[in-house]
Design a protein around this motif. Structure first.
Motif, PDB file in Angstrom:
ATOM      1  N   ASP A 211     -20.772   4.655  14.683  1.00 14.08           N
ATOM      2  CA  ASP A 211     -21.004   5.797  13.792  1.00 14.08           C
ATOM      3  C   ASP A 211     -19.876   5.927  12.764  1.00 14.08           C
ATOM      4  N   ILE A 212     -18.663   5.608  13.225  1.00  9.48           N
ATOM      5  CA  ILE A 212     -17.454   5.896  12.440  1.00  9.48           C
ATOM      6  C   ILE A 212     -16.544   4.672  12.376  1.00  9.48           C
ATOM      7  N   GLY A 213     -16.028   4.378  11.179  1.00 10.07           N
ATOM      8  CA  GLY A 213     -14.976   3.372  11.038  1.00 10.07           C
ATOM      9  C   GLY A 213     -13.645   4.097  10.899  1.00 10.07           C
ATOM     10  N   VAL A 214     -12.692   3.794  11.762  1.00  8.20           N
ATOM     11  CA  VAL A 214     -11.329   4.346  11.618  1.00  8.20           C
ATOM     12  C   VAL A 214     -10.554   3.300  10.829  1.00  8.20           C
ATOM     13  N   VAL A 215     -10.332   3.593   9.546  1.00  8.51           N
ATOM     14  CA  VAL A 215      -9.825   2.552   8.634  1.00  8.51           C
ATOM     15  C   VAL A 215      -8.309   2.421   8.781  1.00  8.51           C
ATOM     16  N   THR A 216      -7.887   1.300   9.342  1.00  9.07           N
ATOM     17  CA  THR A 216      -6.466   1.111   9.691  1.00  9.07           C
ATOM     18  C   THR A 216      -5.624   0.635   8.505  1.00  9.07           C
ATOM     19  N   GLY A 217      -6.304   0.117   7.474  1.00  7.32           N
ATOM     20  CA  GLY A 217      -5.544  -0.355   6.309  1.00  7.32           C
ATOM     21  C   GLY A 217      -6.470  -0.912   5.252  1.00  7.32           C
ATOM     22  N   ILE A 218      -5.868  -1.345   4.151  1.00  5.09           N
ATOM     23  CA  ILE A 218      -6.660  -1.865   3.020  1.00  5.09           C
ATOM     24  C   ILE A 218      -6.056  -3.202   2.601  1.00  5.09           C
ATOM     25  N   GLN A 219      -6.926  -4.187   2.345  1.00  2.00           N
ATOM     26  CA  GLN A 219      -6.391  -5.482   1.926  1.00  2.00           C
ATOM     27  C   GLN A 219      -5.803  -5.370   0.524  1.00  2.00           C
ATOM     28  N   ALA A 376      -4.953   8.047   5.758  1.00  2.00           N
ATOM     29  CA  ALA A 376      -5.892   7.150   6.443  1.00  2.00           C
ATOM     30  C   ALA A 376      -7.291   7.463   5.920  1.00  2.00           C
ATOM     31  N   MET A 377      -8.262   6.650   6.354  1.00  6.60           N
ATOM     32  CA  MET A 377      -9.635   6.814   5.858  1.00  6.60           C
ATOM     33  C   MET A 377     -10.623   6.789   7.004  1.00  6.60           C
ATOM     34  N   ILE A 378     -11.789   7.354   6.709  1.00  6.52           N
ATOM     35  CA  ILE A 378     -12.923   7.367   7.632  1.00  6.52           C
ATOM     36  C   ILE A 378     -14.091   6.678   6.926  1.00  6.52           C
ATOM     37  N   PHE A 379     -14.725   5.712   7.580  1.00  4.46           N
ATOM     38  CA  PHE A 379     -15.917   5.080   7.014  1.00  4.46           C
ATOM     39  C   PHE A 379     -17.163   5.546   7.761  1.00  4.46           C
ATOM     40  N   VAL A 380     -18.256   5.634   7.012  1.00  2.00           N
ATOM     41  CA  VAL A 380     -19.578   5.801   7.616  1.00  2.00           C
ATOM     42  C   VAL A 380     -20.403   4.572   7.223  1.00  2.00           C
ATOM     43  N   PRO A 381     -21.449   4.252   7.980  1.00  2.00           N
ATOM     44  CA  PRO A 381     -22.178   2.991   7.774  1.00  2.00           C
ATOM     45  C   PRO A 381     -22.861   2.896   6.412  1.00  2.00           C
TER      46      PRO A 381
END
Ligand code: HGY
Ligand code: MN
Ligand code: MN
Length: 418
Positions: A211-219, A376-381
């Motif tokens: 349901d949720i992406g816990v975004v640990t970082g960005i390339q 930090a960021m939160i992703f949804v599908p």
């Protein structure tokens, strides 16, 4: 924990979806997409809609010198550093209904849910719509967040022109004049924390059932523009041996870059997204070609090595046609803040949502804000991982789940020390 559940219950899935669909009508293009590029009339029209909703919810609205739009809900401690959320409202020329705008509407929905549930956060809550994140009209992207974070002065962008020759500084002045009725605020700030909700823009969450992406970082991302200058000539009378054909030189240069960017592991991202040929006539040899280079990699050393080799590779392949390569954007790979990530994971757990840690392949304003505040960021599908395309899609309930996690995580970060 109880407050998190109360706030989550107050997040209204239909209100959020209806607002996103109302915004999607502004700058609508066939196939359920939008073309609402930075500092255009559709961008301003969409902002007015958000401003109206924000004021209805009791938020204070303001704008800064970079036209970043701010919505502020006071907390129990007005003088405390705010918690910040938000994203961007500008779209790609063939964009979708959710990229960027979801994070702004989600922040607004958190404000409404706080009001509806009677919960007053310890710290003030601010929602920001960053100017020109996409960089599709004025390159590079993230101009608003770079100017706000002090990464680059706003004046650096003044003379960058769009395809019609409009300067960024002039488009910005027109935009600010149209919003002169809004209170002004200085550029810059030091929020206590920043959490951005965004669609994943990739296939993983849907494919793996999260349901949720816990975004640990960005390339890391680097943008370049290559300008190849030859000589326009008659297609019928000019022997090939006497030509300085800028398009043929571009073909040689792009072939050389493809070799340079080869990656059997398929982790490196190399894109030529735009190529403009002048004079662009079928019976004139191309005198000038400009093309863009978008290079990304999670490993800073590889990004540096491959990116630093571009100019020489283009010049060598293009010769005897002259080649100039200018770097427009360079955002190194970034790891987000462990404390903020913990708040996001805890919120997802409290709400019984399936979550996974994951990096972001796309860049976001959070990459710049992270230099100023724990972020930090939160992703949804994203359905089928589609984005930067009118077919971009996320369901109302997936979006609401992301907003519930956002609200609970922001509330946790807004807690004042005892
Ligand atoms: O290009 C990017 O990564 C972002 O979606 N603008
Ligand atoms: Mn985006
Ligand atoms: Mn985008």
């Amino acid at each position: 924990m109880e407050q998190a559940r109360t706030l989550a219950a107050a997040v209204d899935e239909t209100r959020q979806w209806d607002r996103l669909m109302a915004l999607a009508k502004i700058g609508a293009i066939p196939g359920d997409g939008v073309n609402r590029q930075a500092l255009t009339a559709p961008d301003r029209e969409a902002r007015r809609l958000v401003i109206g909703w924000a004021r209805e919810a009791g938020a204070e609205v303001s704008v800064d010198d970079a036209a970043n739009l701010w919505l502020r809900l006071e907390g129990a401690e007005p003088g405390a550093a705010p918690v910040l959320t938000g994203s961007h409202m500008d779209s790609q020329p063939q964009g979708g209904r959710f990229d960027g705008i979801y994070g702004v509407v989600a922040g607004l929905e958190v404000i409404c849910a706080l009001r509806d549930s009677g919960i007053v956060p310890g710290r003030p809550l601010e929602v920001v719509a960053w100017t020109n994140e996409e960089g599709s009209r004025f390159a590079p992207g993230c101009m608003g967040s770079m100017a706000w974070a002090g990464t680059r002065p706003l004046g650096d962008f003044a003379d960058i022109a769009d395809a019609e020759g409009v300067r960024f500084a002039d488009a910005l002045a027109t935009h600010l004049a149209a919003e002169v009725d809004l209170p002004h605020r200085p550029l810059g700030g030091r929020p206590h924390a920043y959490i951005e909700a965004h669609i994943e823009q990739g296939p993983r969450l849907e494919a793996e059932g999260f349901d949720i992406g816990v975004v640990t970082g960005i390339q890391g991302s680097r943008w370049f523009t290559a300008t190849l200058t030859g000589a326009s000539a008659h297609a019928g009378t000019t022997p090939v041996s006497r030509r300085r054909d800028a398009l043929q030189a571009a073909v040689r240069a792009i072939n050389a870059l493809n070799l340079l960017m080869d990656d059997p592991a398929d982790r490196l991202r190399f894109t030529i997204g735009s190529l403009v040929v002048e004079p662009g006539s079928s019976n004139s040899v191309a005198g000038r070609v400009r093309f863009t280079i978008d290079l990304r990699h999670p490993d800073g050393a590889i990004l540096a090595a491959r990116g630093d080799a571009i100019a020489a590779a283009v010049a060598e392949a293009a010769a005897p046609v002259a080649a100039i390569v200018e770097e427009r954007f360079n955002a190194p790979p970034l790891a987000f803040d462990d404390g903020v990530l913990h708040s996001i994971r805890s919120a997802a757990n409290v709400l019984d949502l399936r979550w996974t840690d994951m990096p972001s392949g796309a860049f976001h304003d959070a990459q710049l804000v992270a230099a100023v505040a724990p972020s930090a960021m939160i992703f949804v599908p994203s359905h089928n991982g589609i984005s930067h395309n009118p077919a971009e899609f996320t369901t109302a309930s997936q979006l609401a789940a992301g907003t519930r996690v956002l609200g609970s995580a922001l509330l946790a970060r807004a807690r004042l020390p005892n």
